[in-house]
Design a protein around this motif. Structure first.
Motif, short mmCIF file in Angstrom:
data_model
loop_
_atom_site.label_atom_id
_atom_site.label_comp_id
_atom_site.label_asym_id
_atom_site.label_seq_id
_atom_site.Cartn_x
_atom_site.Cartn_y
_atom_site.Cartn_z
N SER A 60 53.20 -80.54 86.85
CA SER A 60 53.27 -81.12 85.51
C SER A 60 52.43 -80.32 84.53
O SER A 60 51.63 -79.46 84.93
N TRP A 61 52.60 -80.62 83.24
CA TRP A 61 51.80 -79.95 82.22
C TRP A 61 50.33 -80.28 82.39
O TRP A 61 49.45 -79.45 82.13
N ALA A 62 50.03 -81.50 82.82
CA ALA A 62 48.64 -81.90 83.04
C ALA A 62 48.00 -81.05 84.13
O ALA A 62 46.84 -80.62 84.02
N THR A 63 48.76 -80.78 85.20
CA THR A 63 48.27 -79.93 86.28
C THR A 63 47.93 -78.54 85.77
O THR A 63 46.88 -77.97 86.10
N HIS A 64 48.82 -77.98 84.94
CA HIS A 64 48.56 -76.64 84.39
C HIS A 64 47.34 -76.66 83.47
O HIS A 64 46.60 -75.67 83.38
N GLY A 65 47.10 -77.77 82.79
CA GLY A 65 45.90 -77.90 81.96
C GLY A 65 44.64 -77.80 82.79
O GLY A 65 43.68 -77.10 82.43
N TYR A 66 44.64 -78.50 83.94
CA TYR A 66 43.50 -78.43 84.85
C TYR A 66 43.28 -76.99 85.35
O TYR A 66 42.15 -76.52 85.46
N ILE A 67 44.37 -76.31 85.66
CA ILE A 67 44.28 -74.95 86.19
C ILE A 67 43.78 -73.98 85.13
O ILE A 67 43.02 -73.05 85.42
N ASP A 96 36.32 -77.06 91.82
CA ASP A 96 37.25 -76.80 92.92
C ASP A 96 37.36 -78.01 93.84
O ASP A 96 38.45 -78.36 94.30
N LYS A 97 36.21 -78.62 94.12
CA LYS A 97 36.20 -79.80 94.98
C LYS A 97 37.06 -80.90 94.35
O LYS A 97 37.83 -81.58 95.04
N TYR A 98 36.93 -81.06 93.05
CA TYR A 98 37.72 -82.07 92.31
C TYR A 98 39.20 -81.73 92.37
O TYR A 98 40.04 -82.61 92.64
N LEU A 99 39.54 -80.45 92.16
CA LEU A 99 40.95 -80.05 92.12
C LEU A 99 41.63 -80.15 93.49
O LEU A 99 42.78 -80.61 93.59
N MET A 100 40.92 -79.72 94.53
CA MET A 100 41.55 -79.66 95.85
C MET A 100 41.83 -81.03 96.44
O MET A 100 42.59 -81.16 97.40
N LYS A 101 41.22 -82.08 95.88
CA LYS A 101 41.52 -83.43 96.32
C LYS A 101 42.76 -83.98 95.61
O LYS A 101 43.28 -85.04 95.99
N ARG A 102 43.26 -83.23 94.62
CA ARG A 102 44.37 -83.73 93.80
C ARG A 102 45.55 -82.78 93.71
O ARG A 102 46.68 -83.23 93.50
N LEU A 103 45.31 -81.47 93.85
CA LEU A 103 46.36 -80.50 93.62
C LEU A 103 46.64 -79.65 94.86
O LEU A 103 45.83 -79.59 95.78
N ASP A 104 47.78 -78.97 94.84
CA ASP A 104 48.19 -78.10 95.94
C ASP A 104 47.44 -76.77 95.87
O ASP A 104 47.22 -76.21 94.79
N VAL A 105 47.05 -76.25 97.03
CA VAL A 105 46.26 -75.02 97.11
C VAL A 105 47.00 -73.83 96.50
O VAL A 105 46.47 -73.12 95.64
N MET A 106 48.23 -73.60 96.93
CA MET A 106 48.98 -72.44 96.45
C MET A 106 49.26 -72.54 94.96
O MET A 106 49.22 -71.54 94.23
N THR A 107 49.54 -73.74 94.47
CA THR A 107 49.79 -73.93 93.04
C THR A 107 48.57 -73.53 92.23
O THR A 107 48.68 -72.81 91.23
N GLN A 157 45.94 -71.57 93.17
CA GLN A 157 45.54 -70.16 93.26
C GLN A 157 46.53 -69.24 92.56
O GLN A 157 46.12 -68.29 91.87
N ALA A 158 47.82 -69.49 92.72
CA ALA A 158 48.81 -68.62 92.10
C ALA A 158 48.75 -68.69 90.57
O ALA A 158 48.69 -67.67 89.88
N TRP A 159 48.71 -69.91 90.05
CA TRP A 159 48.74 -70.07 88.59
C TRP A 159 47.42 -69.72 87.94
O TRP A 159 47.39 -69.20 86.82
N TYR A 160 46.31 -69.97 88.63
CA TYR A 160 45.03 -69.65 87.97
C TYR A 160 44.84 -68.15 87.87
O TYR A 160 44.24 -67.64 86.92
N ASN A 161 45.41 -67.38 88.79
CA ASN A 161 45.39 -65.93 88.67
C ASN A 161 46.25 -65.45 87.50
O ASN A 161 45.86 -64.55 86.75
N ILE A 162 47.40 -66.07 87.34
CA ILE A 162 48.29 -65.69 86.24
C ILE A 162 47.65 -66.03 84.89
O ILE A 162 47.68 -65.21 83.95
N TYR A 163 47.06 -67.21 84.79
CA TYR A 163 46.40 -67.58 83.53
C TYR A 163 45.19 -66.67 83.26
O TYR A 163 44.91 -66.33 82.10
N GLN A 164 44.49 -66.29 84.30
CA GLN A 164 43.39 -65.34 84.13
C GLN A 164 43.89 -64.02 83.58
O GLN A 164 43.25 -63.40 82.71
#
Length: 268
Positions: free
Chosen positions: A38-45, A146-157, A159-166
């Motif tokens: 979702s867009w919210a997930t991408h916001g967190y990333i 990271d601890k907050y995110l990994m309890k809610r989001l998928d690992v590959m999603t 790592q892949a997207w946060y590299n692209i946004y970086q």
């Protein structure tokens, strides 16, 4: 350097994103599958990307201008901040061993400042020390996030997207900061080590994120284990770069590692 690191890291994970979209059944059920978000997930990333870049940029400036035998032990104090954050945010409580570990980390940081003065490094006035401290603080923030995110989001999603946004963010940083003054700064030289840095970072991050997905994983312990790389950076500073005051710094490093061990005992 950092722009190319984010570029190659993005290229490593981009194929998994494409396959997850074009042929999801081929990866579904594996750790390499990246479900739609979702867009919210991408916001967190995106927030994650900004925190990590802040930590990396400040760390790279510190690495360029400070001895590795100073950087390694100071960065090793990061688990102390993570532990304090876990205490305040996740409701963890410090026991006697943990308090002793925190105290030893503070003492070692003070002793490192004394060792740094022998090499002309003033911990109160040297701006590169402040860059190093910013790196430690934002690195601790990233660990807690990271601890907050990994309890809610998928690992590959993540790592892949946060590299692209970086990569996108670093492109604008590159154009605004480096490009106008590129002829006045240190000339860039291509080295294959840049590619290997990206590969090693990607592998380390993937295992790290995956470790945080377990319900009984503790960010204080995971962060402490990650910072054990201080041993390698100290050895490299001593053997490869022939840095000074190694006996004094080795004792400071011993205190850092002893503090980390006490944190481990207190968190079992």
């Amino acid at each position: 350097m950092l722009f190319l690191n984010t570029l190659f890291s993005s290229l490593i994970f981009a194929p998994f994103l494409l396959v997850s979209v074009l042929s999801p059944e081929s990866l579904r059920g594996t750790i390499f599958f990246a479900p739609s978000s979702s867009w919210a997930t991408h916001g967190y990333i995106i927030i994650k990307s900004c925190i990590v870049l802040c930590s990396w940029i400040s760390a790279y400036f510190a690495i360029k201008h400070l001895p590795l035998t100073i950087i390694g032990p100071v960065k090793a104090s990061q688990p102390m901040l993570v532990l304090m954050g876990a205490l305040l945010i996740f409701g963890e409580r410090l026991n006697l061993y943990q308090w002793l570990g925190v105290l030893l980390s503070i003492i070692s940081f003070f002793l490192l400042s004394l060792a740094g003065k022998k090499e002309g490094i003033n911990f109160k006035k040297d701006k590169w020390i402040f860059f190093l401290i910013i790196s430690v603080i934002t690195g601790a923030m990233s660990g807690l996030y990271d601890k907050y995110l990994m309890k809610r989001l998928d690992v590959m999603t993540v790592q892949a997207w946060y590299n692209i946004y970086q990569l996108v963010i670093m492109f604008f940083v590159l154009m605004l900061v480096w490009y106008p003054s590129r002829k006045k700064t240190t000339a860039f030289e291509w080295r294959w080590a840049i590619v290997f840095i990206s590969i090693f970072i990607s592998m380390a991050d993937f295992v790290y994120f995956y470790a945080l997905t377990f319900s009984d994983s503790m960010i204080s312990i995971v962060s402490m284990i990650r910072r054990s790389n201080v041993i390698l950076t100290f050895i490299a500073g001593a053997l490869i770069y022939r840095e000074k005051n190694l006996k004094t710094k080795a004792f400071d490093l011993f205190l850092v590692l002893l503090g980390m061990f006490l944190l481990y005992l207190g968190s079992r």
